[in-house]
Design a protein around this motif. Structure first.
Motif, short mmCIF file in Angstrom:
data_model
loop_
_atom_site.label_atom_id
_atom_site.label_comp_id
_atom_site.label_asym_id
_atom_site.label_seq_id
_atom_site.Cartn_x
_atom_site.Cartn_y
_atom_site.Cartn_z
N ILE A 511 0.84 -1.21 0.00
CA ILE A 511 0.00 0.00 0.00
C ILE A 511 0.87 1.26 0.00
O ILE A 511 0.60 2.23 -0.71
N ARG A 512 1.96 1.23 0.78
CA ARG A 512 2.81 2.42 0.88
C ARG A 512 3.49 2.72 -0.45
O ARG A 512 3.54 3.87 -0.89
N HIS A 513 3.99 1.72 -1.14
CA HIS A 513 4.71 1.96 -2.38
C HIS A 513 3.78 2.06 -3.58
O HIS A 513 4.17 2.58 -4.62
N ALA A 514 2.54 1.56 -3.46
CA ALA A 514 1.59 1.72 -4.56
C ALA A 514 1.23 3.18 -4.76
O ALA A 514 0.86 3.58 -5.87
N ASP A 515 1.32 3.98 -3.70
CA ASP A 515 1.03 5.41 -3.85
C ASP A 515 2.04 6.11 -4.75
O ASP A 515 1.77 7.18 -5.29
N ASP A 516 3.24 5.50 -4.89
CA ASP A 516 4.25 6.09 -5.76
C ASP A 516 4.08 5.68 -7.21
O ASP A 516 4.83 6.16 -8.08
N GLU A 517 3.14 4.76 -7.49
CA GLU A 517 2.93 4.29 -8.86
C GLU A 517 1.84 5.15 -9.51
O GLU A 517 0.66 5.01 -9.18
N PRO A 518 2.19 6.04 -10.47
CA PRO A 518 1.19 6.92 -11.08
C PRO A 518 0.36 6.19 -12.12
O PRO A 518 0.46 6.46 -13.32
N LEU A 519 -0.44 5.25 -11.67
CA LEU A 519 -1.28 4.47 -12.57
C LEU A 519 -2.74 4.86 -12.38
O LEU A 519 -3.16 5.21 -11.26
N ALA A 520 -3.49 4.77 -13.47
CA ALA A 520 -4.92 5.08 -13.37
C ALA A 520 -5.64 4.02 -12.55
O ALA A 520 -6.59 4.32 -11.82
N SER A 521 -5.22 2.76 -12.66
CA SER A 521 -5.83 1.67 -11.91
C SER A 521 -5.11 1.51 -10.57
O SER A 521 -3.92 1.17 -10.53
N LYS A 522 -5.81 1.77 -9.49
CA LYS A 522 -5.21 1.65 -8.15
C LYS A 522 -4.76 0.22 -7.88
O LYS A 522 -3.68 -0.02 -7.33
N HIS A 523 -5.58 -0.75 -8.27
CA HIS A 523 -5.24 -2.14 -7.98
C HIS A 523 -4.07 -2.62 -8.82
O HIS A 523 -3.26 -3.43 -8.35
N LEU A 524 -3.95 -2.12 -10.07
CA LEU A 524 -2.78 -2.48 -10.87
C LEU A 524 -1.52 -1.88 -10.25
O LEU A 524 -0.45 -2.51 -10.26
N GLY A 525 -1.62 -0.68 -9.69
CA GLY A 525 -0.47 -0.09 -9.01
C GLY A 525 -0.01 -0.95 -7.85
O GLY A 525 1.19 -1.09 -7.60
N ARG A 526 -0.95 -1.55 -7.12
CA ARG A 526 -0.58 -2.43 -6.00
C ARG A 526 0.04 -3.72 -6.51
O ARG A 526 0.91 -4.30 -5.86
N VAL A 527 -0.40 -4.20 -7.69
CA VAL A 527 0.22 -5.38 -8.27
C VAL A 527 1.67 -5.09 -8.62
O VAL A 527 2.58 -5.89 -8.36
N VAL A 528 1.94 -3.90 -9.24
CA VAL A 528 3.31 -3.51 -9.58
C VAL A 528 4.17 -3.43 -8.32
O VAL A 528 5.29 -3.96 -8.28
#
Length: 706
Positions: A511-528
């Motif tokens: 969750i903490r590092h997904a905020d750094d992923e500028p993706l439109a899909s929040k869940h895809l950012g968490r997968v990355v």
């Protein structure tokens, strides 16, 4: 079986009959065996041999002289204290035990277990009294036992079975009675039925060939009433055997008393008296229970004969009476036990007080007659109200408060909240505010635990596993939007502390590092983010690596859940989409976006064509949805492939590639350029990636091809 109605009745009636037969036979067999004492004959010889061997080891001259010396010490002590009456009583008691011990220790248990012993005499007395009460003035105990067994068999097995099968008692006709007996002896149902026809009982013959629904009700009634009636007989039989075993137990205990304990003043002397008294009263209890059982069985036999075939009336009325009888017999048994302790207490008190009754106080207990002896009724029969009072006393005790870290009334509801209320009043909040806040926090934790259990179910794994912990942590964080309650929610849901801690750490990092992923899909950012952490710990921390992989699985499952199965498109469009997914590029996405926004004119953008024409707006829009779903599907397939062997790095590379392709498409469709934060490490061209097996990929597609 071709007659479905009869077959359905058979399926119900046969199990019902099997239960009834088992209970009825047991209920008839147990009283008969309890009264004929064959079970006692089996253990009589071994027990007497054991008693003689124990006596040879215990009743030695050295043991007797030692016990006499100790007893003489008490005599001298009483004389010195001028308690002459107690000294004389002690001397007389020692002499009595010495004389009685000579006869008892010569052959212990012989008076209890022999053919003319206390047990057999108690049984014969009980049977004689029971027979006399039923009009037999010259009974033979052995013949009476056989008569009782036969009577119970007729009344509880034979006659009910006849009524159940035929609707009436067939024994009223002598020829039918003989035919029934012959058929039952032969074990042939057909012979029983044909016998009813030959003896002229056409109604019985017809009823046995045409079962009806009424037989189910009759069977249930017979089963219920028979259980109640036979339960009383079984209860009395167990009491008879219990009395016999009590006598044997106290006979063995008396060996210690007559060998040594009876000579020593105090508890050992009282114990010996107790064993002797209990032995005689056990024989009396044997006689009492035999009388009760004999009267019960003979009385029921008389009732069945007087009912003239109306046995259902006897069963129903008798069942109600026996419920009360069981309660009354239990009370009488308890009264006998209390009388037993009372007699023992009085004799022991008289010995210890020098002949005066009551031990000097009239109502005290003898030395050694504590809660286990003289006060058994008070100690062992706490009423529910008394038990509640005891619990209340424990709850309000200061010792209990100290044990619970100063919390008053710790067994009371919300005592923890009340304790916190007193500690936090200084903060300026009212008691109501503090209580509501504490209650709300408790409810939040319960809800979070429910969300964790839902996550465990979604994982499909056993409850206390790394995968279940990861899915539970993801579900709690996703549902509540907070990480603070995850660890406790997992613990309340049954996840061990270590697995829960690793799952919580993995989810917090995602969750903490997904905020750094500028993706439109929040869940895809968490997968990355999850995949980056998984590869980081791949070669360093195997246990944490698996926790992070399961966290990745939970994130992929949530990401895949955003797509309900995609859309149905033509094969030409699907091939166009597959060509893009194999080699993603921004220009192609820009062209698709232009087609989706409206007709493409001039040379404003690259054109996408199928079947010799440009894509129309609807086709372009549906193809965009198809591509987004296909990315999620392939990421899930790659994840499932890695799950089969998480240590195969080639599979991990395939998963990384599929995630990177999905992230690229997400960024290009949002009009952004790929950043270092989003982009995963690219695969090495010198080492081409393997393909996801069709056996992994195809099961994820729905029947429409998705």
């Amino acid at each position: 079986m071709l007659n479905l109605g009869n077959f359905a009745l058979w399926i119900i009636l046969m199990p019902l009959f099997a239960v009834w037969q088992l209970l009825s036979i047991t209920g008839v067999w147990l009283p008969n065996k309890a009264l004929d004492f064959q079970w006692l004959n089996l253990i009589s010889a071994p027990l007497q041999a054991m008693a003689r061997n124990l006596t040879a080891q215990i009743a030695t001259p050295l043991m007797a002289s030692t016990a006499l010396a100790i007893g003489a010490f008490f005599v001298g002590y009483f004389i010195v204290r001028a308690l002459y009456a107690k000294a004389v009583t002690q001397v007389a008691t020692m002499i009595v035990f010495a004389i009685a011990g000579v006869f008892f220790l010569a052959n212990p248990l012989s008076e209890a277990l022999s053919d003319h012993g206390l047990l057999v005499q108690g049984r014969d007395l009980g049977l004689s009294v029971a027979a006399g009460l039923n009009g037999n003035s010259n009974p033979n105990p052995n013949q009476l036992v056989a008569t009782l067994g036969a009577t119970m068999t007729d009344n509880f097995v034979r006659l009910p079975l006849q009524v159940w099968n035929t609707g009436h008692v067939v024994d009223s006709n002598p020829s039918c009675r003989a035919a029934w007996s012959a058929g039952m002896t032969a074990g042939s149902e057909d012979r029983v039925r044909n016998g009813m026809r030959s003896c002229g009982d056409g109604a019985a013959y017809a009823a046995m060939g045409n079962p009806g629904v009424g037989q189910i009700g009759a069977g249930l009634l017979l089963l219920l009433c028979a259980v109640i009636l036979l339960a009383f007989a079984a209860y009395l039989s167990i009491k008879i055997m219990w009395a016999a075993l009590d006598l044997i137990y106290y006979g063995f205990a008396s060996i210690f008393g007559f060998a040594a304990g009876g000579f020593i003043y105090g508890p050992t002397q009282t114990f010996t008296v107790r064993c002797v008294v209990h032995g005689f009263i056990s024989a009396g209890k044997m006689g009492f229970f035999v009388i009760a059982l004999g009267v019960y069985e003979l009385l029921l036999g008389s009732l069945f004969r007087a009912a003239n075939g109306q046995i259902m009336v006897v069963f129903v009325i008798g069942a109600g009476v026996e419920i009360i009888a069981i309660i009354q017999v239990r009370r009488l048994s308890r009264n006998i036990d209390e009388a037993n302790d009372w007699v023992t207490n009085r004799i022991g008190a008289a010995i210890q007080s020098g002949g005066s009754s009551g031990g000097g106080g009239g109502g005290g207990s003898a030395l050694g007659m504590g809660l286990g002896m003289g006060n058994s009724g008070a100690a062992n029969s706490l009423s529910p109200l008394a038990m509640l009072g005891a619990v209340s006393t424990i709850n309000s005790s200061p010792v209990t408060a100290w044990m619970f870290a100063g919390r008053l009334n710790p067994l009371s509801p919300f005592s923890r909240v009340d304790h916190a209320d007193k500690k936090n009043k200084a903060r300026g909040l009212s008691s109501r505010d503090l209580r509501m806040a504490a209650h709300g926090s408790a409810y939040d934790r319960v809800s979070a635990a429910d969300f964790a259990r839902q996550g465990i179910t979604r994982s499909g794994a056993r409850r206390n596993s790394e995968r279940a912990a990861a899915f539970a942590a993801e579900n709690v964080a996703h549902t509540t939007g907070m990480m603070g309650s995850v660890q406790y929610a997992l613990r309340m849901a049954g996840i061990s502390w270590g697995r829960g801690q690793r799952a919580t750490i993995a989810r917090a990092d995602i969750i903490r590092h997904a905020d750094d992923e500028p993706l439109a899909s929040k869940h895809l950012g968490r997968v990355v983010a999850a995949h980056k952490h998984f590869e980081r710990d791949f070669h360093t921390n195997p246990r944490m690596m698996m926790a992070r992989f399961h966290g990745l699985e939970a994130s992929v499952d949530r990401y895949r859940g955003d797509y309900g199965g995609g859309v149905h498109i033509s094969e030409e469009l699907a091939q166009l989409g597959r060509d893009y997914i194999d080699n993603p590029n921004k220009a192609w996405i820009d062209a698709l976006q232009a087609h989706a926004e409206g007709p493409v004119t001039g040379g404003s953008a690259a054109r996408l064509r199928i079947n010799g024409r440009d894509l129309n707006q609807t086709e372009a829009d549906r193809l965009r949805s198809w591509i987004a779903n296909e990315h999620a599907l392939r990421v899930q397939a790659a994840t499932n492939w890695v799950a089969q062997d998480p240590n195969d790095f080639d599979r991990v590379r395939v998963l990384r590639s599929e995630i990177d392709k999905a992230a690229q498409t997400d960024q290009w469709q949002a009009g952004r350029n790929i950043t270092g934060a989003v982009s995963l490490p690219q695969p090495d061209p010198a080492h081409p990636l393997p393909q996801i097996p069709d056996a992994i990929l195809n099961p994820l597609r729905n029947p429409r091809g998705r």
